[in-house]
Design an enzyme around this catalytic site. Structure first.
Site, mmCIF file in Angstrom:
data_model
loop_
_atom_site.group_PDB
_atom_site.id
_atom_site.type_symbol
_atom_site.label_atom_id
_atom_site.label_comp_id
_atom_site.label_asym_id
_atom_site.label_seq_id
_atom_site.Cartn_x
_atom_site.Cartn_y
_atom_site.Cartn_z
ATOM 1 N N GLY A 11 67.507 -35.758 -9.570
ATOM 2 C CA GLY A 11 68.320 -36.194 -10.704
ATOM 3 C C GLY A 11 69.426 -37.102 -10.186
ATOM 4 N N PHE A 12 70.425 -37.393 -11.021
ATOM 5 C CA PHE A 12 71.532 -38.253 -10.577
ATOM 6 C C PHE A 12 72.212 -37.670 -9.333
ATOM 7 C CE2 PHE A 12 71.852 -39.766 -15.146
ATOM 8 C CZ PHE A 12 71.384 -41.035 -14.862
ATOM 9 N N TYR A 13 72.447 -36.358 -9.351
ATOM 10 C CA TYR A 13 73.130 -35.693 -8.237
ATOM 11 C C TYR A 13 72.300 -35.834 -6.955
ATOM 12 C CZ TYR A 13 76.053 -31.951 -6.160
ATOM 13 O OH TYR A 13 76.933 -31.230 -5.380
ATOM 14 N N ARG A 95 79.023 -22.773 -16.575
ATOM 15 C CA ARG A 95 78.096 -22.713 -15.446
ATOM 16 C C ARG A 95 77.232 -21.456 -15.532
ATOM 17 N NH1 ARG A 95 82.812 -24.875 -13.148
ATOM 18 N NH2 ARG A 95 82.475 -26.934 -12.278
ATOM 19 N N ASN A 102 68.185 -21.272 -13.967
ATOM 20 C CA ASN A 102 68.215 -21.882 -12.633
ATOM 21 C C ASN A 102 67.823 -20.913 -11.520
ATOM 22 O OD1 ASN A 102 68.742 -24.396 -13.575
ATOM 23 N ND2 ASN A 102 70.913 -24.419 -13.055
ATOM 24 N N VAL A 125 73.858 -26.445 -4.166
ATOM 25 C CA VAL A 125 74.808 -27.021 -5.118
ATOM 26 C C VAL A 125 74.419 -26.702 -6.567
ATOM 27 C CG1 VAL A 125 75.375 -28.884 -3.526
ATOM 28 C CG2 VAL A 125 73.705 -29.294 -5.301
ATOM 29 N N ASN A 127 74.021 -24.902 -10.044
ATOM 30 C CA ASN A 127 74.968 -24.031 -10.746
ATOM 31 C C ASN A 127 74.285 -22.822 -11.361
ATOM 32 O OD1 ASN A 127 77.710 -24.820 -10.593
ATOM 33 N ND2 ASN A 127 77.236 -26.689 -11.734
ATOM 34 N N ARG A 158 89.036 -33.031 -6.507
ATOM 35 C CA ARG A 158 89.520 -33.246 -7.883
ATOM 36 C C ARG A 158 91.022 -32.979 -7.961
ATOM 37 N NH1 ARG A 158 84.209 -30.418 -10.784
ATOM 38 N NH2 ARG A 158 83.102 -32.382 -11.131
ATOM 39 N N HIS A 182 83.675 -21.275 -7.953
ATOM 40 C CA HIS A 182 83.610 -22.591 -8.599
ATOM 41 C C HIS A 182 83.594 -22.326 -10.092
ATOM 42 C CE1 HIS A 182 82.878 -26.805 -8.749
ATOM 43 N NE2 HIS A 182 81.629 -26.735 -9.140
#
Length: 316
Positions: A11-13, A95, A102, A125, A127, A158, A182
């Site tokens: 995916g994008f990640y 999440r 997941n 990584v 979630n 961040r 997280h």
């Protein structure tokens, strides 16, 4: 044998992580896998065509994988595997909403990593990351130091960015830290936050710091709500790639990551966001630094929240 890293999930990640790892030009091979037929091969072809422009020699290999482990032979001999596979959050989702869906994906990925890359260091990584890291360790049966998760590097980045913007200073002048899980039980560490060496508390009032903490805690959701579809990936992929780099370079870099805690801060038997030294075998040691009583209490609270969920994942 050359250095090899695999990114599971294109995916994008995952795709952006693969790009960053390839552009470092420190690996011989970056493997990108996905269950969407042709997607990883197409992205690999595209990334390889950028090599003459960006000037890197790392070869990117794409591999479509199946639910029964087809295609996973491409990851054979990987030194590091970054697991981004799974569904991203949609606006309004926490999440934790992703836990069950997941878990099935991460378990299947982890079992194939154990089969084809039994000596790899695994960086999770997907979630909810604290729980998925615990699950990946259970499913691979790897030593706990070789399985860790990405959270603190991203949350700290961040927080650092928000502080720099608030004070209108370069991000390089800000040192910040977040620990804990997280998400909702993230523990910012104001006592370890400085700007040009000065304590953050001397530069911003407590209520303003708290505002930035809340914004950091909701950092992913803020991006998510603006994008409408998909989750953040530029900052998260930068964090994951830096962690993989620390492993492959055996650098001993200290980073806030989701690591197995065994007695540090009086907490045992749980994956939790703490500072750890990263090397070729994964976590070399958990770094126990001085925290205020409030910060330790926050960390203990985060540990208990995560512990309850992590005991559930074994059955997922």
């Amino acid at each position: 044998m050359g250095k090899k890293v695999t990114v599971v999930g294109a995916g994008f990640y995952g795709a952006t992580t693969a790009q960053r790892l390839a552009e470092y030009d420190i690996f011989d091979t970056v493997v990108l896998t996905d269950i969407l037929e042709g997607r990883p091969e197409g992205l690999a072809l595209d990334l390889n065509q950028s090599r003459p422009i960006e000037g890197f020699e790392t070869t990117v290999v794409g591999a479509t994988t199946g639910t029964n482990g087809e295609g996973y032979e491409a990851i054979e001999g990987s030194d590091v595997v970054v697991v981004t596979a799974g569904f991203p959050r949609k606006p309004g989702m926490s999440r934790m909403d992703l836990l069950e869906v997941n878990a099935k994906i991460v378990r299947q990925v982890a079992e194939n990593i154990a089969k084809y890359a039994p000596n790899a260091v695994v960086i999770v990584v997907s979630n909810p990351v604290d729980e998925m890291t615990a699950l990946a360790q259970i499913a691979t049966q790897f030593p706990k130091n070789r399985v860790f998760g990405q959270a603190g590097v991203l949350d700290t980045a961040r927080f650092t960015n928000f502080i720099a913007r608030e004070l209108n200073v370069p991000v390089g002048s800000v040192k910040a830290l977040t620990l804990g899980s997280h998400g909702d039980t993230m523990v910012p560490v104001p006592s370890r936050c400085t700007v040009d060496g000065k304590p953050l508390a001397d530069l911003l009032p407590a209520d303003k710091i708290e505002e930035l903490v809340v914004r950091t805690r909701n950092g992913g959701a803020e991006v998510n709500n603006l994008l409408k579809t998909g989750s953040a990936f530029y900052a998260p992929s930068a964090a994951a790639a830096r962690m993989a780099r620390a492993v492959i370079e055996d650098s001993g870099t200290v980073m806030p990551v989701c690591a197995w805690v065994d007695g540090e801060y009086g907490i045992s038997g749980v994956y939790l966001g703490v500072e750890a030294e990263i090397g070729a075998r994964g976590i070399t040691r958990v770094v126990e630094d001085k925290l205020s009583d409030t910060e330790v209490a926050g960390l203990t609270e985060a540990a208990e929240a995560v512990r309850a969920k992590q005991s559930d994942v074994a059955g997922l």
